[in-house]
Design an enzyme around this catalytic site. Structure first.
Site, mmCIF file in Angstrom:
data_model
loop_
_atom_site.group_PDB
_atom_site.id
_atom_site.type_symbol
_atom_site.label_atom_id
_atom_site.label_comp_id
_atom_site.label_asym_id
_atom_site.label_seq_id
_atom_site.Cartn_x
_atom_site.Cartn_y
_atom_site.Cartn_z
ATOM 1 N N GLU A 61 -41.484 -73.825 -13.816
ATOM 2 C CA GLU A 61 -41.328 -73.821 -12.362
ATOM 3 C C GLU A 61 -40.113 -74.647 -11.955
ATOM 4 O OE1 GLU A 61 -43.035 -72.002 -10.457
ATOM 5 O OE2 GLU A 61 -44.725 -71.458 -11.727
ATOM 6 N N ARG A 93 -56.168 -70.864 -1.311
ATOM 7 C CA ARG A 93 -56.807 -69.571 -1.008
ATOM 8 C C ARG A 93 -58.262 -69.550 -1.485
ATOM 9 N NH1 ARG A 93 -56.941 -65.086 -3.836
ATOM 10 N NH2 ARG A 93 -55.358 -65.707 -5.323
ATOM 11 N N CYS A 128 -52.053 -76.321 -8.971
ATOM 12 C CA CYS A 128 -50.905 -76.487 -9.871
ATOM 13 C C CYS A 128 -49.701 -77.068 -9.124
ATOM 14 C CB CYS A 128 -50.527 -75.160 -10.533
ATOM 15 S SG CYS A 128 -51.721 -74.663 -11.787
ATOM 16 N N HIS A 171 -46.271 -72.483 -15.865
ATOM 17 C CA HIS A 171 -47.404 -71.554 -15.793
ATOM 18 C C HIS A 171 -47.387 -70.646 -17.019
ATOM 19 C CE1 HIS A 171 -48.214 -72.249 -11.358
ATOM 20 N NE2 HIS A 171 -49.437 -72.089 -11.842
#
Ligand code: PCA
Length: 212
Positions: free
Chosen positions: A80, A90, A143, A165
């Site tokens: 990332e 979510r 994360c 990831h």
């Protein structure tokens, strides 16, 4: 001898397995060239995740920290680029927290960039036949939360940290609808990423941008 701490997330949501957790079990105490690996298991919970990794950093005093989580739907290992200062979950985390649009660190900067050599990692893994791409979003769940929190803690310390990831394992894709990667490949990719982070003080200048 240098030390690399690899922090891998526990299971969460509908995922009975987290490849990040399976990977750190295999990487625990492995030797790299000029460095040794230590690992820690991270709860998928707001703030506790950050506290766990900070405690492991204080225990192990690493030179490099890699935080690793599952990115279901990702087809490659994805270092990332950036962590943003927002929680917008979510789904609930493993403690039932579901913040919406709440800063991780009030008055913290909007974002932190990874301090890992993400381009050098990407190129090295690709050269070894392991699918790898720079990602420009770590999402807004735990994360990203951990990524931001650890960058904030380590700011100015000289200790390199970033988030990676990894894809689902083949056995997790029960209806053959999502990309997957074998655990062997994930483990090898993370081992190589750790080695590159130990070796490289300056990232490679190669293009890995995206056009939307
Ligand atoms: N992946 C989730 C949290 C834990 C994990 O492994 C995420 O991408 O936020």
């Amino acid at each position: 001898m240098k030390k690399v701490l690899i922090a891998g997330f526990d299971v969460f949501g509908d995922n009975m397995i987290n490849p990040a957790l399976e990977a750190i079990k295999r990487l625990s105490n492995q030797q790299l060239q000029g460095a040794e690996i230590r690992v820690c298991k991270v709860p998928v919970t707001r703030y506790e995740s950050i506290d766990t990794v900070v405690a492991a950093i204080e225990t192990h005093q690493p030179d490099v920290v890699l935080s690793v989580g599952l990115g279901a739907g990702r087809a490659a290992i994805t270092p990332e680029r950036v962590a943003i200062n927002i929680d917008d979950f979510r789904i609930a985390d493993n403690n039932g927290n579901q913040p919406i649009d709440v800063p991780i660190v009030s008055d913290g900067p909007d974002a932190y960039f990874s301090t890992l050599p993400i381009k050098a990692i990407t190129v090295t893994l690709q050269q070894q036949g392991i699918p790898c791409q720079v990602s420009n979003t770590a999402g807004t769940f735990v994360c990203n939360h951990l990524f931001y929190g650890v960058q904030h803690y380590l700011r100015g310390s000289g200790i390199k940290h970033g988030f990676i990831h990894v894809p689902l394992l083949p056995e997790q894709d029960t209806d053959n609808s999502l990309p997957t990667m074998s655990l062997d490949k994930i483990v090898e990719g993370l081992r190589l990423a750790a080695q590159v982070a130990v070796n490289c003080d300056k990232d490679s200048k190669v293009g890995a941008g995206q056009i939307c």
